[in-house]
Scaffold this motif. Structure first.
Motif, short mmCIF file in Angstrom:
data_model
loop_
_atom_site.label_atom_id
_atom_site.label_comp_id
_atom_site.label_asym_id
_atom_site.label_seq_id
_atom_site.Cartn_x
_atom_site.Cartn_y
_atom_site.Cartn_z
N GLY A 92 -18.56 5.38 8.10
CA GLY A 92 -17.37 4.84 7.64
C GLY A 92 -17.12 4.73 6.27
O GLY A 92 -15.90 4.22 5.74
N ALA A 93 -17.60 5.95 5.47
CA ALA A 93 -17.34 5.78 3.93
C ALA A 93 -15.69 6.35 3.70
O ALA A 93 -15.22 5.97 2.81
N ARG A 94 -15.44 7.46 4.38
CA ARG A 94 -13.97 7.95 4.20
C ARG A 94 -12.83 6.85 4.52
O ARG A 94 -12.02 6.76 3.82
N ASP A 98 -10.15 4.71 1.74
CA ASP A 98 -8.86 4.55 2.13
C ASP A 98 -8.41 3.26 1.77
O ASP A 98 -7.26 2.61 1.59
N GLU A 99 -9.31 2.09 2.57
CA GLU A 99 -9.04 0.66 2.44
C GLU A 99 -9.23 0.38 0.86
O GLU A 99 -8.22 -0.51 0.58
N LEU A 100 -9.89 0.97 0.19
CA LEU A 100 -9.96 0.30 -1.12
C LEU A 100 -8.66 1.10 -1.98
O LEU A 100 -8.12 0.28 -2.91
N ALA A 101 -8.33 2.12 -1.83
CA ALA A 101 -6.97 2.65 -2.41
C ALA A 101 -5.92 1.80 -2.07
O ALA A 101 -5.07 1.72 -2.83
N ARG A 102 -6.06 1.34 -0.87
CA ARG A 102 -4.79 0.44 -0.66
C ARG A 102 -4.95 -0.92 -1.50
O ARG A 102 -3.73 -1.37 -2.04
#
Length: 129
Positions: A92-94, A98-102
């Motif tokens: 789930g790290a990838r 992306d969630e954090l980048a949002r």
């Protein structure tokens, strides 16, 4: 294990930067600014990094960590955690980066090149200040 107090969980919903402290092989502190997240169900802080970075290598060798964060809207409001990395996982790290980048960059996908693979450090809070 100590849960993050409810009144501080909003820090994980905005672009709050944290500083994670690990120990190097020779016992010196290594402090890194990071994006931070919280898995309330598992009561774990989440730090997303890349395989081979210093904090990831340090956490593998010695799981003891310190985390400190300051509310970006109120520099006198802070949260400090002392705990242990009880899991390092690529699962789930990838998707998580992306969630954090949002949240942190307002983009749909993490834009920086990934040299190796993303790793989640799942931190069990033992003391919360």
């Amino acid at each position: 294990m100590v849960p993050i107090p409810t009144e501080y969980r909003d820090l994980f919903e905005k672009a709050t930067f944290a500083h994670v402290g690990t120990l190097t092989d020779d016992g010196f502190p290594h402090i890194t600014p990071v994006w931070i997240d919280y898995d309330a169900e598992a009561e774990r802080l989440l730090v997303n990094t890349e395989r081979g970075r210093q904090k990831e290598r340090n956490a593998r060798a010695n799981p003891a960590v310190g985390v400190s964060m300051t509310d970006p809207d109120d520099p006198y409001r802070f949260l400090s955690v002392i705990g242990e990395v009880d899991e390092l996982t690529t699962a789930g790290a990838r998707a998580h980066i992306d969630e954090l980048a949002r949240r942190y960059m307002d983009v749909e996908e993490y834009p920086n090149p990934i040299q190796t693979e993303r790793v989640l450090l799942r931190i069990r809070p033992d003391r919360v200040l």
